[in-house]
Design an enzyme around this catalytic site. Structure first.
Site, PDB file in Angstrom:
ATOM      1  N   GLN A  50       0.806  -1.223   0.000  1.00  0.00           N
ATOM      2  CA  GLN A  50       0.000   0.000   0.000  1.00  0.00           C
ATOM      3  C   GLN A  50       0.841   1.276   0.000  1.00  0.00           C
ATOM      4  OE1 GLN A  50      -2.622  -1.703   3.311  1.00  0.00           O
ATOM      5  NE2 GLN A  50      -4.070  -0.403   2.213  1.00  0.00           N
ATOM      6  N   HIS A 130      -7.309  -9.685   5.602  1.00  0.00           N
ATOM      7  CA  HIS A 130      -7.361  -8.567   4.646  1.00  0.00           C
ATOM      8  C   HIS A 130      -5.943  -8.166   4.224  1.00  0.00           C
ATOM      9  CE1 HIS A 130      -9.175  -4.481   3.417  1.00  0.00           C
ATOM     10  NE2 HIS A 130      -7.878  -4.273   3.365  1.00  0.00           N
TER      11      HIS A 130
HETATM   12 CO    CO Z   1      -6.686  -2.641   2.747  1.00  0.00          CO
END
Ligand code: CO
Length: 156
Positions: A50, A130
């Site tokens: 990310q 996740h």
């Molecule tokens: Co996420």
């Protein structure tokens, strides 16, 4: 602090690579940066993908403190699954329900290079699943059963 990469950036679709044990002393700064980036965005989990780093590192804001999982691997999972609402810092403003294993056991390495085994259930089990999906290039929107509106959950 780093910028969080958002969907549909192709980096989020790549598989992150495992770290070698001798690399761990060199990623302390990166781990710190990930924690900072996560808390700045009020998130409860962040995978290295990310922020554009394709390494298998996850940080989680657990209620018992920060949890760092390097090369995490689910080694046991409950047959039972549950459905809960999720959000993702890389898919801002989108929320939806996802079905995941209720309980899992994870093997990983911590930031000191020690092997750990962790049993998780509830929110923690969900966040870990996740985040491991992120490391494999999978986003929660790939698994959404139903998009939701209203009071959003904390994002990961
Ligand atoms: Co996420």
């Amino acid at each position: 602090m780093s910028t969080i990469i958002t969907h549909p950036n192709s980096i989020l679709r790549q598989k992150a690579v495992e770290l070698r044990l001798e690399e761990i002393p060199k990623i302390q700064e990166l781990i710190y940066d990930m924690q900072e980036t996560m808390s700045e965005k009020d998130g409860i989990g962040l995978a290295a993908n990310q922020i554009g780093i394709l390494k298998r590192i996850v940080v989680i804001a657990d209620k018992e403190g920060p949890l760092i999982l390097i090369n995490p691997e689910i080694i046991e999972k409950s047959w039972l699954k549950n459905i809960m609402e999720e959000g993702c810092l890389s898919v801002p403003g989108v929320f939806g329900t996802v079905k995941r294993h209720k309980k899992i056991t994870v093997a990983a390495i911590n930031s000191r290079g020690e092997t750990l085994k962790l049993k998780a259930e509830g929110m923690l089990a969900r966040v870990i699943q996740h985040e491991i999906d992120h490391l494999d290039g999978i986003l929660f929107i790939d698994k959404v059963i139903k998009y939701t509106e209203g009071e959003p959950p904390k994002s990961t």
